[in-house]
Design an enzyme around this catalytic site. Structure first.
Site, short mmCIF file in Angstrom:
data_model
loop_
_atom_site.label_atom_id
_atom_site.label_comp_id
_atom_site.label_asym_id
_atom_site.label_seq_id
_atom_site.Cartn_x
_atom_site.Cartn_y
_atom_site.Cartn_z
N CYS A 156 -1.21 0.85 7.42
CA CYS A 156 -2.75 0.48 7.55
C CYS A 156 -3.08 -0.72 6.72
O CYS A 156 -3.15 -1.80 7.18
CB CYS A 156 -3.44 1.78 6.98
SG CYS A 156 -3.22 3.09 8.12
N ARG A 157 -3.24 -0.64 5.47
CA ARG A 157 -3.94 -1.54 4.72
C ARG A 157 -2.75 -2.69 4.55
O ARG A 157 -3.43 -4.14 4.79
CB ARG A 157 -4.27 -1.29 3.10
CG ARG A 157 -5.48 -0.24 3.31
CD ARG A 157 -5.52 0.69 2.06
NE ARG A 157 -4.55 1.40 1.66
CZ ARG A 157 -4.25 2.27 0.58
NH1 ARG A 157 -5.24 2.24 -0.47
NH2 ARG A 157 -3.29 3.17 0.33
N SER A 158 -1.83 -2.59 4.07
CA SER A 158 -0.95 -3.79 3.54
C SER A 158 -0.48 -4.58 4.85
O SER A 158 -0.39 -5.92 4.94
CB SER A 158 0.12 -3.49 2.76
OG SER A 158 1.06 -2.56 3.14
N ASN B 250 2.46 1.42 4.13
CA ASN B 250 2.68 0.17 4.92
C ASN B 250 2.48 0.33 6.44
O ASN B 250 3.22 -0.15 7.19
CB ASN B 250 4.13 -0.31 4.70
CG ASN B 250 4.57 -1.70 4.85
OD1 ASN B 250 5.35 -1.90 5.54
ND2 ASN B 250 3.51 -2.53 4.85
N ASP C 240 -7.77 4.08 0.79
CA ASP C 240 -6.99 4.52 1.86
C ASP C 240 -7.93 4.85 3.37
O ASP C 240 -8.55 5.87 2.86
CB ASP C 240 -6.21 5.57 1.47
CG ASP C 240 -5.22 6.11 2.13
OD1 ASP C 240 -5.13 5.69 3.61
OD2 ASP C 240 -4.26 6.75 1.73
N CYS D 18 1.01 -1.27 0.08
CA CYS D 18 0.07 -0.05 0.15
C CYS D 18 0.96 1.36 0.09
O CYS D 18 2.03 1.17 -0.25
CB CYS D 18 -1.09 -0.08 1.34
SG CYS D 18 -0.22 0.04 2.71
P1 4NP Z 1 -1.78 3.08 3.93
O1 4NP Z 1 -2.22 4.32 4.57
O2 4NP Z 1 -1.15 3.27 2.47
O3 4NP Z 1 -2.93 2.16 4.02
O4 4NP Z 1 -0.78 2.52 4.98
C1 4NP Z 1 -1.54 5.35 4.57
C2 4NP Z 1 -0.48 5.70 5.48
C3 4NP Z 1 -0.07 6.98 5.58
C4 4NP Z 1 -0.14 7.71 4.59
C5 4NP Z 1 -0.89 7.42 3.49
C6 4NP Z 1 -1.81 6.37 3.46
N1 4NP Z 1 0.76 9.03 4.59
O5 4NP Z 1 0.57 9.54 3.51
O6 4NP Z 1 1.55 9.11 5.52
#
Ligand code: 4NP
Length: 156
Positions: free
Chosen positions: A15-17, A13, A126, A10
């Site tokens: 939240c989702r992945s 790294n 997201d 994701c």
């Molecule tokens: P993820 O969520 O891609 O599911 O881990 C996010 C976590 C952090 C950010 C964006 C999405 N960020 O911009 O910091």
């Protein structure tokens, strides 16, 4: 059956992945198939490198029975050779993966939601700027897709 390596991707790294990694690992464990899989996750940005998963994601995942222990790391070139499957969460993930993949990469790049059967969502959205329901929805989608991904890989 030969073992299969799966890398969930994701943006951050956190939240989702890492949640996808834990959900898929749980399905693999439940089916006593841990010897058949190597599972990891990584991000497309290094901003959160070294951090545990987001507290909100960890808490919602824990309520659903998943213990998120992954420490965020950015994707590296070797991943495109070392993993059989690299699975992204949304279309931006897939575009970036295709852009940075070396020309002779051996990993197959796929969108996770292609494996959803109970949900019609095109992507795993997201949840970072969302509320609790966004994180719950992520787990719902991951459970649906990862179960079918597991069945597909076992049948291959
Ligand atoms: P993820 O969520 O891609 O599911 O881990 C996010 C976590 C952090 C950010 C964006 C999405 N960020 O911009 O910091």
């Amino acid at each position: 059956m030969k073992s299969t390596s799966v890398l969930f991707i994701c943006l951050g790294n956190i939240c989702r992945s890492p949640a996808a990694e834990a959900v898929f690992a749980s399905i693999v464990e439940k089916n006593n198939a841990h010897h058949l899989f190597h599972i990891d996750s990584a991000g497309l940005i290094a901003y959160h490198e070294g951090e545990s998963a987001d507290n909100r994601m960890r808490s919602i995942a824990f309520q659903r029975g998943y213990h998120l222990t992954h420490i965020s790391r950015p994707i590296r070139t070797a991943d495109f050779y070392n993993f059989d499957l690299i699975i992204g969460m949304d279309n931006e993930n897939i575009s970036k993966l295709q852009r940075i993949a070396p020309p002779d990469a051996t990993a197959r790049i796929e969108l996770l939601t292609r494996y959803c059967t109970a949900h019609t969502d095109d992507v795993v959205p997201d949840p970072y700027y969302g509320g609790t329901s966004a994180f719950v929805h992520v787990i719902d989608l991951l459970e649906d897709a990862c179960e079918n991904l597991f069945q597909k890989l076992m049948a291959d």
